[in-house]
Design a protein around this motif. Structure first.
Motif, PDB file in Angstrom:
ATOM      1  N   ILE A  76       0.840  -1.201   0.000  1.00  0.00           N
ATOM      2  CA  ILE A  76       0.000   0.000   0.000  1.00  0.00           C
ATOM      3  C   ILE A  76       0.876   1.252   0.000  1.00  0.00           C
ATOM      4  O   ILE A  76       0.599   2.214  -0.726  1.00  0.00           O
ATOM      5  N   ALA A  77       1.955   1.238   0.767  1.00  0.00           N
ATOM      6  CA  ALA A  77       2.863   2.384   0.800  1.00  0.00           C
ATOM      7  C   ALA A  77       3.520   2.604  -0.558  1.00  0.00           C
ATOM      8  O   ALA A  77       3.634   3.747  -1.031  1.00  0.00           O
ATOM      9  N   VAL A  78       3.925   1.525  -1.226  1.00  0.00           N
ATOM     10  CA  VAL A  78       4.529   1.638  -2.564  1.00  0.00           C
ATOM     11  C   VAL A  78       3.497   2.193  -3.542  1.00  0.00           C
ATOM     12  O   VAL A  78       3.794   3.105  -4.320  1.00  0.00           O
ATOM     13  N   MET A  79       2.277   1.667  -3.486  1.00  0.00           N
ATOM     14  CA  MET A  79       1.219   2.127  -4.389  1.00  0.00           C
ATOM     15  C   MET A  79       0.885   3.596  -4.144  1.00  0.00           C
ATOM     16  O   MET A  79       0.791   4.381  -5.089  1.00  0.00           O
ATOM     17  N   ASP A  80       0.720   3.975  -2.879  1.00  0.00           N
ATOM     18  CA  ASP A  80       0.384   5.365  -2.560  1.00  0.00           C
ATOM     19  C   ASP A  80       1.467   6.326  -3.032  1.00  0.00           C
ATOM     20  O   ASP A  80       1.169   7.389  -3.574  1.00  0.00           O
ATOM     21  N   ALA A  81       2.726   5.944  -2.828  1.00  0.00           N
ATOM     22  CA  ALA A  81       3.842   6.794  -3.261  1.00  0.00           C
ATOM     23  C   ALA A  81       3.840   6.956  -4.781  1.00  0.00           C
ATOM     24  O   ALA A  81       4.035   8.059  -5.300  1.00  0.00           O
ATOM     25  N   GLU A  82       3.582   5.857  -5.479  1.00  0.00           N
ATOM     26  CA  GLU A  82       3.530   5.940  -6.943  1.00  0.00           C
ATOM     27  C   GLU A  82       2.374   6.805  -7.419  1.00  0.00           C
ATOM     28  O   GLU A  82       2.512   7.570  -8.368  1.00  0.00           O
ATOM     29  N   LEU A  83       1.215   6.692  -6.748  1.00  0.00           N
ATOM     30  CA  LEU A  83       0.062   7.514  -7.130  1.00  0.00           C
ATOM     31  C   LEU A  83       0.355   8.997  -6.944  1.00  0.00           C
ATOM     32  O   LEU A  83      -0.167   9.830  -7.682  1.00  0.00           O
ATOM     33  N   LEU A  84       1.207   9.327  -5.966  1.00  0.00           N
ATOM     34  CA  LEU A  84       1.598  10.721  -5.744  1.00  0.00           C
ATOM     35  C   LEU A  84       2.718  11.154  -6.694  1.00  0.00           C
ATOM     36  O   LEU A  84       3.110  12.316  -6.693  1.00  0.00           O
ATOM     37  N   GLY A  85       3.231  10.209  -7.481  1.00  0.00           N
ATOM     38  CA  GLY A  85       4.318  10.522  -8.402  1.00  0.00           C
ATOM     39  C   GLY A  85       5.671  10.635  -7.720  1.00  0.00           C
ATOM     40  O   GLY A  85       6.602  11.216  -8.271  1.00  0.00           O
ATOM     41  N   GLU A  86       5.771  10.080  -6.504  1.00  0.00           N
ATOM     42  CA  GLU A  86       7.012  10.132  -5.730  1.00  0.00           C
ATOM     43  C   GLU A  86       7.345   8.742  -5.219  1.00  0.00           C
ATOM     44  O   GLU A  86       7.082   8.420  -4.053  1.00  0.00           O
ATOM     45  N   PRO A  87       7.911   7.884  -6.071  1.00  0.00           N
ATOM     46  CA  PRO A  87       8.200   6.509  -5.625  1.00  0.00           C
ATOM     47  C   PRO A  87       8.977   6.499  -4.315  1.00  0.00           C
ATOM     48  O   PRO A  87       9.799   7.378  -4.052  1.00  0.00           O
ATOM     49  N   ILE A  88       8.693   5.511  -3.505  1.00  0.00           N
ATOM     50  CA  ILE A  88       9.281   5.421  -2.168  1.00  0.00           C
ATOM     51  C   ILE A  88      10.625   4.709  -2.226  1.00  0.00           C
ATOM     52  O   ILE A  88      10.826   3.810  -3.045  1.00  0.00           O
ATOM     53  N   THR A  89      11.519   5.111  -1.365  1.00  0.00           N
ATOM     54  CA  THR A  89      12.820   4.451  -1.244  1.00  0.00           C
ATOM     55  C   THR A  89      12.730   3.400  -0.144  1.00  0.00           C
ATOM     56  O   THR A  89      11.840   3.459   0.715  1.00  0.00           O
ATOM     57  N   PRO A  90      13.664   2.448  -0.133  1.00  0.00           N
ATOM     58  CA  PRO A  90      13.677   1.473   0.970  1.00  0.00           C
ATOM     59  C   PRO A  90      13.784   2.145   2.344  1.00  0.00           C
ATOM     60  O   PRO A  90      13.122   1.721   3.294  1.00  0.00           O
ATOM     61  N   GLY A  91      14.562   3.199   2.444  1.00  0.00           N
ATOM     62  CA  GLY A  91      14.705   3.896   3.723  1.00  0.00           C
ATOM     63  C   GLY A  91      13.403   4.527   4.186  1.00  0.00           C
ATOM     64  O   GLY A  91      13.036   4.438   5.364  1.00  0.00           O
ATOM     65  N   ARG A  92      12.705   5.173   3.272  1.00  0.00           N
ATOM     66  CA  ARG A  92      11.411   5.778   3.629  1.00  0.00           C
ATOM     67  C   ARG A  92      10.393   4.699   3.973  1.00  0.00           C
ATOM     68  O   ARG A  92       9.566   4.883   4.858  1.00  0.00           O
ATOM     69  N   LEU A  93      10.446   3.570   3.263  1.00  0.00           N
ATOM     70  CA  LEU A  93       9.539   2.466   3.572  1.00  0.00           C
ATOM     71  C   LEU A  93       9.826   1.934   4.979  1.00  0.00           C
ATOM     72  O   LEU A  93       8.902   1.670   5.747  1.00  0.00           O
ATOM     73  N   ALA A  94      11.094   1.803   5.324  1.00  0.00           N
ATOM     74  CA  ALA A  94      11.468   1.339   6.666  1.00  0.00           C
ATOM     75  C   ALA A  94      10.921   2.286   7.728  1.00  0.00           C
ATOM     76  O   ALA A  94      10.366   1.841   8.739  1.00  0.00           O
ATOM     77  N   GLU A  95      11.057   3.591   7.494  1.00  0.00           N
ATOM     78  CA  GLU A  95      10.519   4.570   8.448  1.00  0.00           C
ATOM     79  C   GLU A  95       9.002   4.451   8.542  1.00  0.00           C
ATOM     80  O   GLU A  95       8.441   4.462   9.645  1.00  0.00           O
ATOM     81  N   HIS A  96       8.360   4.353   7.396  1.00  0.00           N
ATOM     82  CA  HIS A  96       6.900   4.274   7.352  1.00  0.00           C
ATOM     83  C   HIS A  96       6.380   3.057   8.117  1.00  0.00           C
ATOM     84  O   HIS A  96       5.370   3.133   8.814  1.00  0.00           O
ATOM     85  N   LEU A  97       7.072   1.942   7.984  1.00  0.00           N
ATOM     86  CA  LEU A  97       6.634   0.694   8.622  1.00  0.00           C
ATOM     87  C   LEU A  97       7.265   0.479   9.991  1.00  0.00           C
ATOM     88  O   LEU A  97       6.964  -0.507  10.663  1.00  0.00           O
ATOM     89  N   ASP A  98       8.159   1.397  10.379  1.00  0.00           N
ATOM     90  CA  ASP A  98       8.862   1.291  11.656  1.00  0.00           C
ATOM     91  C   ASP A  98       9.659  -0.018  11.716  1.00  0.00           C
ATOM     92  O   ASP A  98       9.565  -0.772  12.686  1.00  0.00           O
ATOM     93  N   LEU A  99      10.429  -0.263  10.641  1.00  0.00           N
ATOM     94  CA  LEU A  99      11.252  -1.469  10.545  1.00  0.00           C
ATOM     95  C   LEU A  99      12.725  -1.098  10.498  1.00  0.00           C
ATOM     96  O   LEU A  99      13.091  -0.006  10.055  1.00  0.00           O
ATOM     97  N   SER A 100      13.572  -2.020  10.903  1.00  0.00           N
ATOM     98  CA  SER A 100      15.018  -1.832  10.787  1.00  0.00           C
ATOM     99  C   SER A 100      15.416  -1.962   9.323  1.00  0.00           C
ATOM    100  O   SER A 100      14.658  -2.488   8.498  1.00  0.00           O
ATOM    101  N   SER A 101      16.617  -1.538   9.009  1.00  0.00           N
ATOM    102  CA  SER A 101      17.143  -1.633   7.647  1.00  0.00           C
ATOM    103  C   SER A 101      17.174  -3.088   7.174  1.00  0.00           C
ATOM    104  O   SER A 101      16.757  -3.405   6.055  1.00  0.00           O
ATOM    105  N   GLY A 102      17.635  -3.975   8.035  1.00  0.00           N
ATOM    106  CA  GLY A 102      17.691  -5.391   7.669  1.00  0.00           C
ATOM    107  C   GLY A 102      16.308  -5.993   7.443  1.00  0.00           C
ATOM    108  O   GLY A 102      16.100  -6.769   6.498  1.00  0.00           O
ATOM    109  N   SER A 103      15.359  -5.610   8.283  1.00  0.00           N
ATOM    110  CA  SER A 103      13.998  -6.145   8.146  1.00  0.00           C
ATOM    111  C   SER A 103      13.344  -5.653   6.869  1.00  0.00           C
ATOM    112  O   SER A 103      12.657  -6.415   6.182  1.00  0.00           O
ATOM    113  N   VAL A 104      13.536  -4.385   6.539  1.00  0.00           N
ATOM    114  CA  VAL A 104      12.900  -3.872   5.320  1.00  0.00           C
ATOM    115  C   VAL A 104      13.563  -4.473   4.086  1.00  0.00           C
ATOM    116  O   VAL A 104      12.888  -4.727   3.082  1.00  0.00           O
ATOM    117  N   THR A 105      14.851  -4.741   4.147  1.00  0.00           N
ATOM    118  CA  THR A 105      15.528  -5.391   3.021  1.00  0.00           C
ATOM    119  C   THR A 105      14.957  -6.789   2.799  1.00  0.00           C
ATOM    120  O   THR A 105      14.659  -7.180   1.665  1.00  0.00           O
TER     121      THR A 105
END
Length: 172
Positions: free
Chosen positions: A49-78
């Motif tokens: 949903i976060a990837v889709m929402d970011a794309e709909l806004l025309g601002e694709p999400i980075t892994p780092g922003r996804l980690a922040e959004h989901l409150d995950l560590s770098s390793g977990s988001v990878t």
């Protein structure tokens, strides 16, 4: 627990609140059904949903922003991104302006799977909205946007609040 609602406004506010609560629960059931049918966990679904929402806004999400959004560590988001990429739901692309930056996009296969599942809901939603004039839809949009901001503010406030320690057993 419940008190008598004396005014029309109090009754309307109570009914709207109840409808929002039911809508949230029903939407969760639909999301869980999609996730279950496609072997996805709750965090996987939130990531999509976060990837889709970011794309709909025309601002694709980075892994780092996804980690922040989901409150995950770098390793977990990878690991999450790897799993979703292997399953064909998302893809990683390098940013064309900064080749060091990775952007996440919905993969064609993942988009097709999601569209097939959610198309009937979209058609139902379109039929409901067709019954409302533009002026009413503008009010509904303003209301839902304000409610979303309120909910996210509350979410962020409770995230910032440390969890209470578990109760200590009483000495007996």
């Amino acid at each position: 627990m419940y008190r008598r609602r004396d005014t029309r406004r109090e009754l309307l506010v109570a009914e709207i609140t109840a409808e929002l609560r039911r809508y949230c629960v029903d939407a969760q059931h639909v999301g869980h059904a999609f996730a279950g049918q496609h072997g996805l966990g709750a965090t996987d679904l939130q990531a999509l949903i976060a990837v889709m929402d970011a794309e709909l806004l025309g601002e694709p999400i980075t892994p780092g922003r996804l980690a922040e959004h989901l409150d995950l560590s770098s390793g977990s988001v990878t690991a999450l991104i790897d799993r979703l990429e292997r399953a064909g739901h998302i893809r990683r692309d390098r940013d064309t302006t900064d080749r060091r930056k990775i952007l996440l996009h919905y993969a064609e296969q993942g988009a097709t799977v999601a569209m097939d599942f959610f198309r009937p809901l979209g058609e139902r939603t379109d039929r409901v909205m067709a019954d409302f004039p533009d002026e009413e839809l503008e009010v509904v949009y303003r209301f839902l946007t304000a409610m979303g901001v309120s909910l996210r503010e509350h979410r962020d406030a409770i995230r910032a609040t440390p969890a209470a320690p578990p109760p200590r057993p009483e000495a007996g």
